[in-house]
Design a protein around this motif. Structure first.
Motif, PDB file in Angstrom:
ATOM      1  N   PRO A 150     -24.001 -37.560 -27.744  1.00 22.76           N
ATOM      2  CA  PRO A 150     -24.327 -36.201 -27.285  1.00 22.76           C
ATOM      3  C   PRO A 150     -23.508 -35.757 -26.075  1.00 22.76           C
ATOM      4  N   VAL A 151     -23.294 -36.663 -25.122  1.00 18.91           N
ATOM      5  CA  VAL A 151     -22.526 -36.296 -23.925  1.00 18.91           C
ATOM      6  C   VAL A 151     -21.070 -36.022 -24.285  1.00 18.91           C
ATOM      7  N   ILE A 152     -20.463 -36.927 -25.042  1.00 23.41           N
ATOM      8  CA  ILE A 152     -19.052 -36.761 -25.411  1.00 23.41           C
ATOM      9  C   ILE A 152     -18.846 -35.480 -26.204  1.00 23.41           C
ATOM     10  N   MET A 153     -19.720 -35.239 -27.180  1.00 21.32           N
ATOM     11  CA  MET A 153     -19.540 -34.056 -28.011  1.00 21.32           C
ATOM     12  C   MET A 153     -19.784 -32.774 -27.207  1.00 21.32           C
ATOM     13  N   ARG A 154     -20.712 -32.807 -26.260  1.00 18.64           N
ATOM     14  CA  ARG A 154     -20.906 -31.608 -25.445  1.00 18.64           C
ATOM     15  C   ARG A 154     -19.662 -31.324 -24.616  1.00 18.64           C
ATOM     16  N   LEU A 155     -19.104 -32.339 -24.006  1.00 19.60           N
ATOM     17  CA  LEU A 155     -17.925 -32.158 -23.161  1.00 19.60           C
ATOM     18  C   LEU A 155     -16.725 -31.664 -23.959  1.00 19.60           C
ATOM     19  N   LEU A 156     -16.642 -32.051 -25.231  1.00 19.81           N
ATOM     20  CA  LEU A 156     -15.522 -31.628 -26.071  1.00 19.81           C
ATOM     21  C   LEU A 156     -15.765 -30.266 -26.713  1.00 19.81           C
ATOM     22  N   GLU A 157     -16.962 -30.066 -27.253  1.00 17.09           N
ATOM     23  CA  GLU A 157     -17.242 -28.844 -28.008  1.00 17.09           C
ATOM     24  C   GLU A 157     -17.229 -27.588 -27.146  1.00 17.09           C
ATOM     25  N   GLU A 158     -17.605 -27.721 -25.882  1.00 20.01           N
ATOM     26  CA  GLU A 158     -17.659 -26.537 -25.025  1.00 20.01           C
ATOM     27  C   GLU A 158     -16.280 -26.120 -24.513  1.00 20.01           C
ATOM     28  N   ARG A 159     -15.279 -26.910 -24.878  1.00 22.74           N
ATOM     29  CA  ARG A 159     -13.891 -26.590 -24.483  1.00 22.74           C
ATOM     30  C   ARG A 159     -13.803 -26.293 -22.979  1.00 22.74           C
ATOM     31  N   LEU A 160     -14.319 -27.213 -22.228  1.00 22.46           N
ATOM     32  CA  LEU A 160     -14.276 -27.115 -20.768  1.00 22.46           C
ATOM     33  C   LEU A 160     -12.863 -27.401 -20.276  1.00 22.46           C
ATOM     34  N   PRO A 161     -12.520 -26.960 -19.082  1.00 24.48           N
ATOM     35  CA  PRO A 161     -11.176 -27.226 -18.545  1.00 24.48           C
ATOM     36  C   PRO A 161     -11.039 -28.677 -18.094  1.00 24.48           C
ATOM     37  N   ILE A 162     -11.105 -29.577 -19.056  1.00 24.90           N
ATOM     38  CA  ILE A 162     -11.028 -31.022 -18.808  1.00 24.90           C
ATOM     39  C   ILE A 162      -9.809 -31.579 -19.530  1.00 24.90           C
ATOM     40  N   ARG A 163      -9.006 -32.356 -18.820  1.00 26.08           N
ATOM     41  CA  ARG A 163      -7.771 -32.895 -19.390  1.00 26.08           C
ATOM     42  C   ARG A 163      -8.004 -34.151 -20.222  1.00 26.08           C
ATOM     43  N   ALA A 164      -8.922 -35.007 -19.764  1.00 31.45           N
ATOM     44  CA  ALA A 164      -9.161 -36.265 -20.464  1.00 31.45           C
ATOM     45  C   ALA A 164     -10.535 -36.814 -20.124  1.00 31.45           C
ATOM     46  N   LEU A 165     -11.091 -37.600 -21.045  1.00 33.48           N
ATOM     47  CA  LEU A 165     -12.356 -38.277 -20.825  1.00 33.48           C
ATOM     48  C   LEU A 165     -12.117 -39.779 -20.944  1.00 33.48           C
TER      49      LEU A 165
END
Length: 302
Positions: A150-165
């Motif tokens: 759930p955490v990983i998919m939320r961080l990816l699906e919301e297309r946040l300004p994040i370069r890498a996880l």
């Protein structure tokens, strides 16, 4: 490496405190001093292997001008390593009982901030804009096993300004998250991760690296967020509904699984398979992402 003021305390004392956080006896004493007891429901296993956190911090992409979002800092062992390398570290911690513990362990790092909130509920877009204005952002975390996907998919699906996880997860979960489409280990979450990012395994972490030790080993993986998905789909909701249906009954053929999962006539699915150039007897794990996208287009879901 960027240097920050240590609030009047010597670097030697700070170094001793960092080393102390990797000593199980010292960690137990620290937690006892604050009246803290482990919560199984929150999946609390704190890292005590002194080599793991520095390596995670080195490989997650931090540096001057880079902000880090951390999830579940625990007692702050990884947080400290990130703070020594990043411009700023913001840690989301659900358990308010850990706040005084983190107040002590992070005392010498003014570029850290702890937010007492739920990573699955906090409004991340304004938080990132407020805390990391003008910075590139990466995520680095030792994720509780029960909320990994759930955490990983939320961080990816919301297309946040994040370069890498860069995250530590259960070994079996890492295998699923990094599995390539068309391979036996691939599942619905594998397709989703590959759609948004390029995942890779960094290194393994044994169960003995934690206090208390979990019943499984862990793996650190990194997901570099894509600028654009590897396939073009007209409707992402329909595409992921198809993927979920295809893998929902993975022992069945793609014809039967999609027909049952999406409540579609078999004749319609069969015709779409032909149009997409897919064998009706194939199973979901045998399909590439391009074939999944072609099948979704051929079905013309509404």
């Amino acid at each position: 490496m960027k240097k920050f003021a240590l609030l009047g305390r010597s670097e030697g004392i700070i170094l001793q405190e960092i080393q102390r956080l990797s000593d199980p006896s010292a960690v137990k004493a620290l937690l006892a001093r604050h009246g803290f007891t482990f919560s199984k429901s929150l999946g609390q296993n704190f890292l005590v292997n002194p080599s793991v956190c520095p390596r995670m911090a080195e490989e997650c992409g931090v540096g001057p001008g880079v902000g880090v979002l951390e999830v579940g800092p625990g007692i702050g062992v990884l947080t400290v390593e990130l703070a020594k390398r990043a411009e700023k570290v913001v840690s989301i911690e659900l358990d308010k009982r850990l706040l005084p513990v983190l107040g002590e362990t992070l005392e010498g790092y003014p570029n850290t901030k702890v937010v007492n909130d739920d990573i699955l509920k906090v409004d991340l877009q304004p938080l990132l804009q407020r805390e990391f204005a003008g910075m590139e952002v990466v995520v680095c975390a030792n994720l509780p096993y029960y909320i990994t996907s759930p955490v990983i998919m939320r961080l990816l699906e919301e297309r946040l300004p994040i370069r890498a996880l860069t995250v530590m997860v259960q070994k079996e979960a890492a295998q699923r998250l990094c599995a390539l489409p068309g391979t036996r280990a691939c599942g619905a979450v594998s397709i989703a991760v590959q759609y948004y990012a390029v995942p890779r395994v960094l290194f393994q972490v044994s169960r003995g690296s934690f206090l208390p030790p979990p019943n499984v080993d862990s793996t650190v993986i990194r997901m570099d967020v894509r600028e654009h998905p590897p396939v073009t789909v007209s409707n992402e909701t329909h595409f992921f509904a198809l993927v979920k249906a295809a893998f929902g009954q993975r022992r069945k053929t793609i014809l039967n699984a999609v027909s049952a999962g999406l409540s579609l006539p078999k004749e319609r699915v069969a015709q779409a398979c032909v149009q997409a150039g897919i064998l009706q007897t194939a199973r979901a794990e045998q399909l590439t992402m391009e074939q999944m996208a072609a099948l979704c287009s051929a079905l013309d879901l509404k």
